[in-house]
Enzyme design. Sequence first.
Site, mmCIF file in Angstrom:
data_model
loop_
_atom_site.group_PDB
_atom_site.id
_atom_site.type_symbol
_atom_site.label_atom_id
_atom_site.label_comp_id
_atom_site.label_asym_id
_atom_site.label_seq_id
_atom_site.Cartn_x
_atom_site.Cartn_y
_atom_site.Cartn_z
ATOM 1 N N ASP A 172 2.882 -1.715 -4.247
ATOM 2 C CA ASP A 172 1.482 -1.400 -4.494
ATOM 3 C C ASP A 172 1.109 -1.977 -5.866
ATOM 4 O O ASP A 172 1.959 -2.501 -6.589
ATOM 5 C CB ASP A 172 1.259 0.128 -4.456
ATOM 6 C CG ASP A 172 -0.181 0.484 -4.075
ATOM 7 O OD1 ASP A 172 -0.419 1.602 -3.601
ATOM 8 O OD2 ASP A 172 -1.066 -0.387 -4.261
ATOM 9 N N ILE A 173 -0.163 -1.839 -6.217
ATOM 10 C CA ILE A 173 -0.585 -2.331 -7.542
ATOM 11 C C ILE A 173 -0.557 -1.191 -8.559
ATOM 12 O O ILE A 173 -0.912 -1.385 -9.723
ATOM 13 C CB ILE A 173 -2.013 -2.929 -7.502
ATOM 14 C CG1 ILE A 173 -3.010 -1.924 -6.925
ATOM 15 C CG2 ILE A 173 -2.017 -4.237 -6.738
ATOM 16 C CD1 ILE A 173 -4.450 -2.355 -7.087
ATOM 17 N N ARG A 174 -0.173 0.013 -8.091
ATOM 18 C CA ARG A 174 -0.006 1.120 -9.051
ATOM 19 C C ARG A 174 1.167 1.976 -8.584
ATOM 20 O O ARG A 174 1.490 1.995 -7.396
ATOM 21 C CB ARG A 174 -1.275 1.965 -9.155
ATOM 22 C CG ARG A 174 -1.670 2.655 -7.868
ATOM 23 C CD ARG A 174 -2.918 3.513 -8.072
ATOM 24 N NE ARG A 174 -4.099 2.707 -8.345
ATOM 25 C CZ ARG A 174 -4.809 2.094 -7.399
ATOM 26 N NH1 ARG A 174 -4.415 2.184 -6.140
ATOM 27 N NH2 ARG A 174 -5.868 1.366 -7.704
ATOM 28 N N ASP A 207 0.548 -7.369 -5.482
ATOM 29 C CA ASP A 207 -0.905 -7.417 -5.286
ATOM 30 C C ASP A 207 -1.159 -8.322 -4.087
ATOM 31 O O ASP A 207 -0.764 -9.496 -4.098
ATOM 32 C CB ASP A 207 -1.552 -8.000 -6.551
ATOM 33 C CG ASP A 207 -3.081 -8.093 -6.422
ATOM 34 O OD1 ASP A 207 -3.735 -8.245 -7.458
ATOM 35 O OD2 ASP A 207 -3.585 -8.004 -5.275
ATOM 36 N N LYS A 258 -11.626 -4.587 9.648
ATOM 37 C CA LYS A 258 -10.541 -4.229 10.569
ATOM 38 C C LYS A 258 -10.713 -4.918 11.925
ATOM 39 O O LYS A 258 -9.732 -5.325 12.551
ATOM 40 C CB LYS A 258 -10.454 -2.709 10.732
ATOM 41 C CG LYS A 258 -9.891 -1.999 9.513
ATOM 42 C CD LYS A 258 -8.463 -2.465 9.203
ATOM 43 C CE LYS A 258 -7.836 -1.679 8.072
ATOM 44 N NZ LYS A 258 -6.445 -2.103 7.795
ATOM 45 N N GLY A 312 0.812 -1.213 0.000
ATOM 46 C CA GLY A 312 0.000 0.000 0.000
ATOM 47 C C GLY A 312 0.843 1.260 0.000
ATOM 48 O O GLY A 312 0.349 2.364 0.198
ATOM 49 N N TYR A 323 -15.475 -1.767 5.942
ATOM 50 C CA TYR A 323 -14.112 -1.373 6.349
ATOM 51 C C TYR A 323 -13.906 -1.675 7.834
ATOM 52 O O TYR A 323 -12.951 -2.343 8.222
ATOM 53 C CB TYR A 323 -13.939 0.120 6.074
ATOM 54 C CG TYR A 323 -12.663 0.748 6.561
ATOM 55 C CD1 TYR A 323 -12.703 1.779 7.496
ATOM 56 C CD2 TYR A 323 -11.431 0.356 6.069
ATOM 57 C CE1 TYR A 323 -11.540 2.391 7.927
ATOM 58 C CE2 TYR A 323 -10.267 0.965 6.495
ATOM 59 C CZ TYR A 323 -10.335 1.978 7.426
ATOM 60 O OH TYR A 323 -9.183 2.596 7.858
HETATM 61 C C1 VAH Z 1 -11.306 6.629 6.749
HETATM 62 N N1 VAH Z 1 -9.176 7.818 6.868
HETATM 63 O O1 VAH Z 1 -11.821 7.725 6.916
HETATM 64 C C2 VAH Z 1 -9.816 6.521 7.054
HETATM 65 C C3 VAH Z 1 -9.611 6.155 8.487
HETATM 66 C C4 VAH Z 1 -10.003 7.076 10.679
HETATM 67 C C5 VAH Z 1 -10.633 6.750 9.418
HETATM 68 O O2 VAH Z 1 -9.499 4.819 8.683
HETATM 69 O O3 VAH Z 1 -11.901 5.662 6.347
#
Ligand code: VAH
Length: 319
Positions: A32-34, A50, A143, A15, A139
Amino acid sequence: SSEPPTDSPRVLITGAICFPAQYGKENVILSDIRRPPTEVYNMGPFVYADVLDYKNLRELVVNNRITWLVHYSALLSAVGEANVALARTINITGLHNVLDLALENCLRLFVPSTIGAFGPSSPRDPAPDLCIQRPRTIYGVSKVHAELMGEYLHHKYGLDFRCLRYPGVVSAHTKPGGGTTDYAVQIFHDALSTGHHECYLRSNTRLPMMHISDCHRATIEFMQAPESQLSLRTYNIAAMSFTPEEVAEEIRKHLPHLRVTYNPDTIRQTIADSWPVRFDDSNARQDWGWKPAYDLPELVTDMLASIHEKNNNAGLPVS
Ligand code: VAH
């Protein structure tokens, strides 16, 4: 920095977030992939990788004698909600590739978590390290999964898994990446170009934030901390919490004409309203000496100076 110590770790970063050069440019490989922005690309070795290609990652780790893996590749909160299937693949399948690789090669593994790993039923002000976590974004779910999987593999197989829950990270060198805290970066670019920022959050939306330098330093200091000091594998780290209006007021001390219009975007406002207002990071401060260096005035001064310099160097108009 001076010559790195001979026993320097060999670090692979997925990343391609630019990373401090204290281990020597040749000991930190960005991937990274780019291709990343030129200033990052020119910092040192960069390779294509990747996180969904296990064999390629394994080759990189073995051929480059990697000892630390810093795994930044992920889809952030807002962009993840717009592409849940891709976010699940990158953030969970990609994570498992990295976990397996770290186990197989006895790597020290850093995976960032986030204020987004908490949800509306979590304590919000402050949010402690250990409390209920029922995030409402893919997300955040990915996590929490990363935290739980990393800690499971640590306790079952001794994986040296280390995780920090980052606040919103504010950097002049990385474009907003589809997160809910992106406004806190964009407002500086707008203040120095058009003088007008349209904010997708309400003016009083308070979120934990941190300067990129503090984020990098926390990560390095945590990765260097002796195992014996760590009472947890996953820690909150904090520096400040501010609202859009507070950061706008601080910017106006430098650029009085900054105008901000508030046009809350339902998706990102709902996400922000489910996140902690402040972090309790007392365990990080107690266990391995975490202490932020930037407060809001220092963050604003540095961001404006850095972006102004970048615009100057790029021959862009600067206010
Ligand atoms: C987001 N910048 O906004 C990221 C972060 C604290 C949030 O993980 O998704």
